[in-house]
Write a protein that holds these residues in place. Structure first.
Motif, PDB file in Angstrom:
ATOM      1  N   ALA A 255       0.831  -1.221   0.000  1.00 54.22           N
ATOM      2  CA  ALA A 255       0.000   0.000   0.000  1.00 54.22           C
ATOM      3  C   ALA A 255       0.860   1.265   0.000  1.00 54.22           C
ATOM      4  CB  ALA A 255      -0.958  -0.013   1.182  1.00 54.22           C
ATOM      5  N   LEU A 256       1.885   1.309  -0.838  1.00 53.66           N
ATOM      6  CA  LEU A 256       2.797   2.444  -0.892  1.00 53.66           C
ATOM      7  C   LEU A 256       2.386   3.490  -1.931  1.00 53.66           C
ATOM      8  CD1 LEU A 256       6.228   0.572  -0.598  1.00 53.66           C
ATOM      9  CD2 LEU A 256       4.926   1.720   1.207  1.00 53.66           C
ATOM     10  N   ALA A 257       1.465   3.142  -2.808  1.00 50.20           N
ATOM     11  CA  ALA A 257       1.026   4.102  -3.824  1.00 50.20           C
ATOM     12  C   ALA A 257       0.233   5.229  -3.173  1.00 50.20           C
ATOM     13  CB  ALA A 257       0.164   3.395  -4.866  1.00 50.20           C
ATOM     14  N   LEU A 258       0.363   6.437  -3.713  1.00 51.04           N
ATOM     15  CA  LEU A 258      -0.441   7.548  -3.211  1.00 51.04           C
ATOM     16  C   LEU A 258      -1.885   7.438  -3.682  1.00 51.04           C
ATOM     17  CD1 LEU A 258       1.962  10.619  -3.509  1.00 51.04           C
ATOM     18  CD2 LEU A 258       1.389   9.262  -1.486  1.00 51.04           C
ATOM     19  N   SER A 259      -2.096   6.797  -4.796  1.00 53.56           N
ATOM     20  CA  SER A 259      -3.461   6.501  -5.231  1.00 53.56           C
ATOM     21  C   SER A 259      -4.015   5.403  -4.340  1.00 53.56           C
ATOM     22  CB  SER A 259      -3.459   6.040  -6.689  1.00 53.56           C
ATOM     23  OG  SER A 259      -4.752   5.669  -7.095  1.00 53.56           O
ATOM     24  N   ILE A 260      -5.234   5.573  -3.846  1.00 54.53           N
ATOM     25  CA  ILE A 260      -5.804   4.624  -2.885  1.00 54.53           C
ATOM     26  C   ILE A 260      -6.038   3.262  -3.518  1.00 54.53           C
ATOM     27  CG2 ILE A 260      -7.841   4.165  -1.464  1.00 54.53           C
ATOM     28  CD1 ILE A 260      -7.944   7.194  -0.946  1.00 54.53           C
ATOM     29  N   CYS A 261      -6.519   3.242  -4.743  1.00 60.11           N
ATOM     30  CA  CYS A 261      -6.698   1.981  -5.476  1.00 60.11           C
ATOM     31  C   CYS A 261      -6.199   2.170  -6.895  1.00 60.11           C
ATOM     32  CB  CYS A 261      -8.176   1.563  -5.498  1.00 60.11           C
ATOM     33  SG  CYS A 261      -8.703   0.710  -4.010  1.00 60.11           S
ATOM     34  N   CYS A 262      -5.237   1.332  -7.293  1.00 64.97           N
ATOM     35  CA  CYS A 262      -4.632   1.434  -8.625  1.00 64.97           C
ATOM     36  C   CYS A 262      -4.946   0.197  -9.446  1.00 64.97           C
ATOM     37  CB  CYS A 262      -3.118   1.560  -8.496  1.00 64.97           C
ATOM     38  SG  CYS A 262      -2.508   3.224  -8.741  1.00 64.97           S
ATOM     39  N   SER A 263      -5.145   0.390 -10.730  1.00 63.38           N
ATOM     40  CA  SER A 263      -5.301  -0.744 -11.640  1.00 63.38           C
ATOM     41  C   SER A 263      -3.925  -1.169 -12.140  1.00 63.38           C
ATOM     42  CB  SER A 263      -6.175  -0.351 -12.827  1.00 63.38           C
ATOM     43  OG  SER A 263      -5.510   0.633 -13.608  1.00 63.38           O
ATOM     44  N   ALA A 264      -3.857  -2.368 -12.703  1.00 61.71           N
ATOM     45  CA  ALA A 264      -2.600  -2.849 -13.291  1.00 61.71           C
ATOM     46  C   ALA A 264      -2.139  -1.925 -14.415  1.00 61.71           C
ATOM     47  CB  ALA A 264      -2.793  -4.275 -13.802  1.00 61.71           C
ATOM     48  N   GLU A 265      -3.106  -1.410 -15.183  1.00 58.13           N
ATOM     49  CA  GLU A 265      -2.770  -0.521 -16.290  1.00 58.13           C
ATOM     50  C   GLU A 265      -2.150   0.784 -15.773  1.00 58.13           C
ATOM     51  OE1 GLU A 265      -6.229  -3.101 -17.560  1.00 58.13           O
ATOM     52  OE2 GLU A 265      -5.670  -1.956 -15.775  1.00 58.13           O
ATOM     53  N   GLU A 266      -2.668   1.292 -14.659  1.00 56.56           N
ATOM     54  CA  GLU A 266      -2.123   2.536 -14.111  1.00 56.56           C
ATOM     55  C   GLU A 266      -0.706   2.337 -13.587  1.00 56.56           C
ATOM     56  OE1 GLU A 266      -5.531   5.421 -12.464  1.00 56.56           O
ATOM     57  OE2 GLU A 266      -5.441   3.479 -11.452  1.00 56.56           O
ATOM     58  N   TYR A 267      -0.468   1.197 -12.952  1.00 55.78           N
ATOM     59  CA  TYR A 267       0.896   0.908 -12.509  1.00 55.78           C
ATOM     60  C   TYR A 267       1.850   0.878 -13.708  1.00 55.78           C
ATOM     61  CZ  TYR A 267      -0.162  -0.178  -7.617  1.00 55.78           C
ATOM     62  OH  TYR A 267      -0.515  -0.088  -6.299  1.00 55.78           O
ATOM     63  N   GLN A 268       1.426   0.219 -14.742  1.00 57.04           N
ATOM     64  CA  GLN A 268       2.269   0.086 -15.921  1.00 57.04           C
ATOM     65  C   GLN A 268       2.566   1.449 -16.551  1.00 57.04           C
ATOM     66  OE1 GLN A 268       3.563  -2.918 -16.657  1.00 57.04           O
ATOM     67  NE2 GLN A 268       4.874  -1.872 -18.150  1.00 57.04           N
ATOM     68  N   ALA A 269       1.576   2.363 -16.472  1.00 56.60           N
ATOM     69  CA  ALA A 269       1.741   3.699 -17.050  1.00 56.60           C
ATOM     70  C   ALA A 269       2.413   4.671 -16.082  1.00 56.60           C
ATOM     71  CB  ALA A 269       0.378   4.242 -17.478  1.00 56.60           C
ATOM     72  N   GLY A 270       2.696   4.203 -14.853  1.00 57.98           N
ATOM     73  CA  GLY A 270       3.348   5.062 -13.870  1.00 57.98           C
ATOM     74  C   GLY A 270       2.418   6.042 -13.192  1.00 57.98           C
ATOM     75  N   ARG A 271       1.105   5.794 -13.247  1.00 57.10           N
ATOM     76  CA  ARG A 271       0.143   6.710 -12.643  1.00 57.10           C
ATOM     77  C   ARG A 271      -0.317   6.164 -11.282  1.00 57.10           C
ATOM     78  NH1 ARG A 271      -2.079   6.391 -17.858  1.00 57.10           N
ATOM     79  NH2 ARG A 271      -3.849   5.218 -17.038  1.00 57.10           N
ATOM     80  N   PHE A 272       0.589   6.167 -10.309  1.00 50.57           N
ATOM     81  CA  PHE A 272       0.196   5.682  -8.985  1.00 50.57           C
ATOM     82  C   PHE A 272       0.649   6.640  -7.872  1.00 50.57           C
ATOM     83  CE2 PHE A 272       4.144   3.694 -10.356  1.00 50.57           C
ATOM     84  CZ  PHE A 272       5.014   3.996  -9.331  1.00 50.57           C
ATOM     85  N   ASP A 273       1.068   7.851  -8.240  1.00 53.73           N
ATOM     86  CA  ASP A 273       1.505   8.826  -7.235  1.00 53.73           C
ATOM     87  C   ASP A 273       0.981  10.222  -7.558  1.00 53.73           C
ATOM     88  OD1 ASP A 273       2.988   9.278  -9.473  1.00 53.73           O
ATOM     89  OD2 ASP A 273       4.929   9.389  -8.449  1.00 53.73           O
TER      90      ASP A 273
END
Length: 302
Positions: A255-273
């Motif tokens: 649970a280190l992402a600043l986004s509360i819930c991330c999709s696999a696609e968002e992680y891959q695109a670097g959109r989790f902070d």
């Protein structure tokens, strides 16, 4: 206090809280620590049930005396923390998150719950309950994102903790509502489809663990909890794509992402902070201190 009197106290706690308070207040100064702790538990639980601030304060006083005279153990630390948390909720006077008696009680409660978490002799059940209560303490001062983290940790310690699942579920539902009403502000908080699937999973945990809810929160809380979970269970399940990158998998698991819930696609695109803070407000009359981060998430208590 005889074992029969203790048994009577606990029976009255369920059937007649006011009579239980009267019996618990009739304390013999020569009572042993176990009997005094039992009386304090009843004073706090029943005082909370009937809104009796003085009884809860008396319970806090007894717990403090027990800690001072004989030291603490996980159960006593938990009971003291719970008593302080209840008193903070009932206290008459300032309710500021940065000052006043309620703030002091909440801070002391978190310290005592923390002692439970650090104690190697504490059971998983007690640690999970402590984490759940820390989450609720954080919610009381609008620190709801941190509260969600605590509920998630509580479920990792005890996967069938239906109370932690319910708390995370209902506040996540509040966030989902904000996402749809104020998308421009809250779009960076989460990936909505992933959040809805998390809510759906939590509903299953709640429905499948009703006995844990009764044990942790009492039978009177069960109906409200189950009704909310049944509504959440109507969300259509969608399989989540696997996170293939081991680094992103670690971020998600911890649970280190600043986004509360991330999709696999968002992680891959670097959109989790991308989390943003809508506003920080402070009045001149607030005095010195850290200003409260304001977020309009407000979910009614059950």
């Amino acid at each position: 206090m005889s074992s029969d009197k203790i048994k009577r106290l606990y029976e009255l706690r369920e059937s007649d809280p006011r009579e239980a308070i009267e019996l618990a207040r009739d304390l013999d100064p020569g009572l042993g620590p176990e009997e005094r702790e039992a009386a304090a538990v009843v004073l706090v639980d029943c005082g909370d049930a009937v809104g009796d601030f003085s009884s809860v304060s008396k319970g806090v006083e007894i717990f403090d005396e027990l800690v001072a005279s004989a030291g603490s153990h996980p159960g006593l630390s938990y009971n003291l923390a719970n008593a302080l948390q209840v008193r903070a909720r009932l206290v008459h006077g300032p309710l500021s998150p940065i000052s006043g008696k309620a703030f002091e009680d909440r801070f002391r409660a978190r310290v005592q719950f923390g002692a439970v978490l650090r104690d190697g002799t504490a059971s998983s059940e007690l640690k999970s309950q402590a984490l759940t209560n820390i989450g609720i303490l954080l919610l009381d001062t609008s620190r709801w994102v941190e509260g969600l983290d605590c509920f998630q940790r509580a479920l990792k310690v005890l996967p069938w903790n239906g109370v932690a699942a319910y708390q995370e579920m209902r506040h996540s539902m509040g966030l989902a509502g904000l996402f749809y009403r104020k998308h421009e502000t809250y779009q960076t908080y989460c990936h909505i489809d992933t959040l809805l699937q998390r809510i759906r999973q939590l509903a299953d945990v709640v429905i499948s663990n009703q006995e844990a809810i009764i044990d942790f929160s009492g039978r009177e809380a069960l109906r409200t909890v189950i009704d909310a979970a049944k509504d959440a269970a109507k969300i259509e399940p969608i399989p989540r794509k696997l996170i293939e990158n081991s680094y992103f998998e670690f971020i998600d698991a911890e649970a280190l992402a600043l986004s509360i819930c991330c999709s696999a696609e968002e992680y891959q695109a670097g959109r989790f902070d991308l989390l943003t803070v809508p506003s920080i407000r402070a009045k001149k009359s607030d005095g010195h201190g850290v200003p409260e981060v304001t977020c309009p998430l407000r979910v009614p208590r059950s």
